[in-house]
Every structure is written in structure tokens, then in C-alpha cells.
Design an enzyme around this catalytic site. Sequence first.
Site, mmCIF file in Angstrom:
data_model
loop_
_atom_site.group_PDB
_atom_site.id
_atom_site.type_symbol
_atom_site.label_atom_id
_atom_site.label_comp_id
_atom_site.label_asym_id
_atom_site.label_seq_id
_atom_site.Cartn_x
_atom_site.Cartn_y
_atom_site.Cartn_z
ATOM 1 N N GLY A 12 0.780 -1.239 0.000
ATOM 2 C CA GLY A 12 0.000 0.000 0.000
ATOM 3 C C GLY A 12 0.809 1.285 0.000
ATOM 4 C CB THR A 13 4.179 2.362 -1.197
ATOM 5 O OG1 THR A 13 4.179 1.832 -2.523
ATOM 6 C CG2 THR A 13 4.950 1.447 -0.264
ATOM 7 C CG ASN A 14 1.129 3.350 -5.826
ATOM 8 O OD1 ASN A 14 1.390 4.376 -6.447
ATOM 9 N ND2 ASN A 14 1.764 2.206 -6.031
ATOM 10 C CG LEU A 94 -11.513 -5.658 -10.407
ATOM 11 C CD1 LEU A 94 -11.464 -4.158 -10.665
ATOM 12 C CD2 LEU A 94 -12.196 -5.942 -9.076
ATOM 13 C CG ASN A 108 -4.470 -0.675 -12.346
ATOM 14 O OD1 ASN A 108 -4.165 -0.918 -11.169
ATOM 15 N ND2 ASN A 108 -3.854 -1.270 -13.362
ATOM 16 C CG HIS A 110 0.836 -1.346 -15.876
ATOM 17 N ND1 HIS A 110 0.660 -2.644 -15.428
ATOM 18 C CD2 HIS A 110 1.830 -1.386 -16.792
ATOM 19 C CE1 HIS A 110 1.498 -3.430 -16.068
ATOM 20 N NE2 HIS A 110 2.215 -2.699 -16.900
HETATM 21 C C1 GRF Z 1 2.839 -0.961 -7.755
HETATM 22 O O1 GRF Z 1 4.046 -1.222 -8.394
HETATM 23 C C2 GRF Z 1 1.783 -0.711 -8.789
HETATM 24 O O2 GRF Z 1 2.271 -0.141 -9.946
HETATM 25 C C3 GRF Z 1 1.252 -2.070 -9.060
HETATM 26 O O3 GRF Z 1 1.318 -2.750 -7.830
HETATM 27 C C4 GRF Z 1 2.319 -2.171 -7.002
HETATM 28 C C5 GRF Z 1 1.669 -1.829 -5.699
HETATM 29 O O4 GRF Z 1 2.545 -1.428 -4.702
HETATM 30 N N1 GRF Z 1 -0.062 -1.999 -9.654
HETATM 31 P P1 GRF Z 1 1.996 -0.807 -3.348
HETATM 32 O O5 GRF Z 1 1.095 -1.862 -2.698
HETATM 33 O O6 GRF Z 1 1.228 0.441 -3.668
HETATM 34 O O7 GRF Z 1 3.182 -0.542 -2.500
#
Ligand code: GRF
Length: 208
Positions: A12-14, A94, A108, A110
Site C-alpha cells: 500500500g505505498t501508493n 475484476l 489503476n 501500472h
Molecule cells: C505498484 O508497483 C503498482 O504499480 C502495481 O502494484 C504495485 C503496488 O505497490 N499496480 P503498493 O502496494 O502500492 O506498494
Amino acid sequence: MLRIGVLVSGGGTNLQAIIDRIEDGTISNAEIVSVVSNKENAYALERIKKYNIEGRCIKPRDYKSRKEFSIALKDHFLSLDIDLIILAGYLVVLSEDFVKAFPNKIMNIHPSLIPSFCGDGYYGLKVHQGVIDRGIKVTGATVHFVDEGTDTGPIILQKAVDVRSDDTPEVLQRRVMEEAEWIIFPEAIKLYSENRIEVEDNKVIISE
Ligand code: GRF
């Protein structure tokens, strides 16, 4: 106020980058209402505790069929009046039915410049390994709307990142996150919350 639902599977860093931009006021018109993981022990669920965001696990194994799982997920977000669903590292495919219920309302990220290194089989480190194996010099990340295909939906934002000759997939993955993903994902959500994103002929138009 834009009501956001998030789907996660891992660290979950994003998600953290998005929370940070909401906390510091960069995104001022949105709130994260629910975070759903398909894994009980996803660290993303830990992260949200201190922000009082509701988190829960909804996983395919708890349902008789994929269809029932998909309906449960859909009903969860519908019951919360969610305006936008964010896939922040979500590893479950999904169903068509789910995607059709939220047209141009699922985003999303990518970790490549679509249409390179995307589609079936390109996830996680495999994307960056593919980039290194091909010897390309520039990669990046893409935020896009989700349609019924894999990584085929309208492209919202992209950002390029240099590839270095001594990169390992892990090192490159980290740079793509730091220099692209954590920047453009919150940016795309901000644009959406300001009603500045329109889709025409499968293309995104961003208004000033
Ligand atoms: C990221 O590299 C994103 O591009 C991909 O999954 C990864 C998720 O990383 N879809 P995080 O869980 O957000 O750290």
C-alpha cells in the site's frame, strides 16, 4: 466531496501517497471511505488504522463462486455511495460485471508506459524484468481507467523514468514508484475530484 473506495493486496505505498496528498490538502475535495483487501494480512490495512479509515477483507475464497464474490464487492461499494474506485496494487482480476457497474470510475496504476510491458503476465517485478531484458532506456508509470481488458482502458496520466545500465528489477521498481507512481496517482485523483477528466472515444481529455 468525492467518495473514494480503494482495493489493495499488499504494502500500500501508493495508497499512502494518496493519503499523504489528502492529509496535506493537495487533494482537498476527496475522502477515502473504505479500503478493501483480498488478504487479511496486507500491510495496507495496518497503514489506514491511524487515519480512522474503514478497512476490511473481502476475498474470493469466502464465497461459493467468483460471481458471488464479485457481487459482494460491488454491493459493498454501491452501499457506500462510492464515486471512484482506486486499484492500488490489487492482484485480483475484476469481473466484467464489476467493471461495467463502475464505467470510467475505476482507476489503476501500472508500472510501465502502456502499451509497453502491460497486459496478461506483466505484473510486479515481471514488468521491470521485461524492461531490463529488452534493454530500453526509458520506462515509467501509467494511470488509466479500468475497462474489461487488461491494462487497455483510457490513459489518464503517464510519467517517464530513466533506466540505468546497472538496474536490477527491484531497484528499477523502487525508482518507478518514487519518481512516477507516487506522483501521478494522487495527481490523477486530484484531477478527477476537480471534475477535469472527460472520456471521449476511449481517450481522456483533461481540462485546464
Ligand atoms: C505498484 O508497483 C503498482 O504499480 C502495481 O502494484 C504495485 C503496488 O505497490 N499496480 P503498493 O502496494 O502500492 O506498494
